[in-house]
Scaffold this motif. Structure first.
Motif, PDB file in Angstrom:
ATOM      1  N   UNK A  55      48.216  49.791  -9.307  1.00  0.00           N
ATOM      2  CA  UNK A  55      48.443  49.372  -7.921  1.00  0.00           C
ATOM      3  C   UNK A  55      47.365  49.968  -7.013  1.00  0.00           C
ATOM      4  N   UNK A  56      47.021  51.228  -7.240  1.00  0.00           N
ATOM      5  CA  UNK A  56      45.971  51.858  -6.428  1.00  0.00           C
ATOM      6  C   UNK A  56      44.633  51.143  -6.597  1.00  0.00           C
ATOM      7  N   UNK A  65      44.771  48.021  -4.554  1.00  0.00           N
ATOM      8  CA  UNK A  65      44.594  48.326  -3.130  1.00  0.00           C
ATOM      9  C   UNK A  65      43.123  48.619  -2.808  1.00  0.00           C
ATOM     10  N   UNK A  66      42.464  49.369  -3.672  1.00  0.00           N
ATOM     11  CA  UNK A  66      41.063  49.725  -3.428  1.00  0.00           C
ATOM     12  C   UNK A  66      40.172  48.496  -3.417  1.00  0.00           C
ATOM     13  N   UNK A  67      40.311  47.652  -4.431  1.00  0.00           N
ATOM     14  CA  UNK A  67      39.502  46.435  -4.458  1.00  0.00           C
ATOM     15  C   UNK A  67      39.910  45.483  -3.328  1.00  0.00           C
ATOM     16  N   UNK A  68      41.202  45.504  -2.953  1.00  0.00           N
ATOM     17  CA  UNK A  68      41.659  44.698  -1.828  1.00  0.00           C
ATOM     18  C   UNK A  68      40.952  45.081  -0.538  1.00  0.00           C
ATOM     19  N   UNK A  69      40.705  46.373  -0.356  1.00  0.00           N
ATOM     20  CA  UNK A  69      39.971  46.832   0.833  1.00  0.00           C
ATOM     21  C   UNK A  69      38.524  46.341   0.807  1.00  0.00           C
ATOM     22  N   UNK A  70      37.910  46.324  -0.367  1.00  0.00           N
ATOM     23  CA  UNK A  70      36.544  45.804  -0.491  1.00  0.00           C
ATOM     24  C   UNK A  70      36.499  44.307  -0.177  1.00  0.00           C
ATOM     25  N   UNK A  71      37.478  43.572  -0.713  1.00  0.00           N
ATOM     26  CA  UNK A  71      37.542  42.133  -0.445  1.00  0.00           C
ATOM     27  C   UNK A  71      37.780  41.899   1.047  1.00  0.00           C
ATOM     28  N   UNK A 113      50.023  42.369 -12.077  1.00  0.00           N
ATOM     29  CA  UNK A 113      50.782  43.556 -11.666  1.00  0.00           C
ATOM     30  C   UNK A 113      52.279  43.265 -11.570  1.00  0.00           C
ATOM     31  N   UNK A 114      52.601  42.052 -11.163  1.00  0.00           N
ATOM     32  CA  UNK A 114      54.016  41.683 -11.029  1.00  0.00           C
ATOM     33  C   UNK A 114      54.745  41.692 -12.369  1.00  0.00           C
ATOM     34  N   UNK A 115      54.015  41.624 -13.462  1.00  0.00           N
ATOM     35  CA  UNK A 115      54.644  41.610 -14.788  1.00  0.00           C
ATOM     36  C   UNK A 115      54.887  43.012 -15.326  1.00  0.00           C
ATOM     37  N   UNK A 116      54.295  44.025 -14.697  1.00  0.00           N
ATOM     38  CA  UNK A 116      54.434  45.394 -15.185  1.00  0.00           C
ATOM     39  C   UNK A 116      55.745  46.008 -14.712  1.00  0.00           C
ATOM     40  N   UNK A 117      56.359  46.821 -15.559  1.00  0.00           N
ATOM     41  CA  UNK A 117      57.557  47.531 -15.102  1.00  0.00           C
ATOM     42  C   UNK A 117      57.171  48.591 -14.074  1.00  0.00           C
TER      43      UNK A 117
END
Length: 185
Positions: A49-50, A53-59, A36-40
């Motif tokens: 990004x969403x 965030x969604x998978x981050x909540x699952x983790x 993600x850091x490589x994307x403009x």
């Protein structure tokens, strides 16, 4: 049941399942986050990004379950390892557990400080708390989140290297007792 060397009992199915679920989730999230850091910036990045965030909540939920399970079971016995190995393993495990919880928490803080709600696959989880972006809070959360990503990646590498050292050099069952099959020698 003892696996190989005395004192290295096979870990419970729940312990192994939670370990590997968190491990795969965190490694996937780190890789995706670095990408993600490589994307403009811009509208094209928002969906990616969403998803992060969604998978981050699952983790996060899985890591929290792992912490609760670890508190219930305690740290597994170290077997015949040297004192410095036991101390290093304990410190690394504590850091890994703390970081797998701190990463999503700082991500949540980052979103909230940006004056956005937190949702998971479109379902609201935490409402928007601020009317406008909180620059200082955002900078702190973003800085910690980004630093933790690097530190966590390094810690995972060290953890994997230590497991391989035990398996290939020491020829003990430290790694084998954590593998899904968990079989003996």
């Amino acid at each position: 049941m003892t696996v190989g060397a005395p004192g290295l009992a096979r870990l419970s199915h729940a312990t192994r399942l939670l370990h590997w679920a968190v491990a795969l989730g965190v490694v996937g999230m780190l890789g995706y986050g670095f990408w993600l850091q490589t994307l403009p910036g811009g509208a094209g990045k928002t969906g990616s990004v969403q998803l992060h965030k969604s998978f981050g909540m699952l983790v996060f939920a899985t890591a929290l379950a792992r912490l609760l399970w670890r508190l219930r079971e305690g740290f597994p016995p170290a077997g015949g390892h040297r004192p410095f190995e036991r101390a290093a393993a304990r410190a690394l495990h504590v850091f890994l557990i703390a970081a797998t919880l701190a990463m999503p928490l700082t991500g949540i803080g980052r979103s909230l400080a940006y004056a956005r709600p937190v949702s998971m696959f479109g379902w609201p989880v935490i409402p928007k708390l601020f009317a406008e972006k909180q620059e200082t809070l955002y900078a702190v959360c973003a800085g910690i989140h980004d630093w933790l990503a690097l530190a966590l990646a390094a810690a995972i590498g060290l953890h994997a290297a230590a497991a391989l050292k035990h398996h290939l050099v020491d020829r003990d069952d430290t790694l084998r007792r954590m593998l899904p099959s968990g079989g003996g020698r």
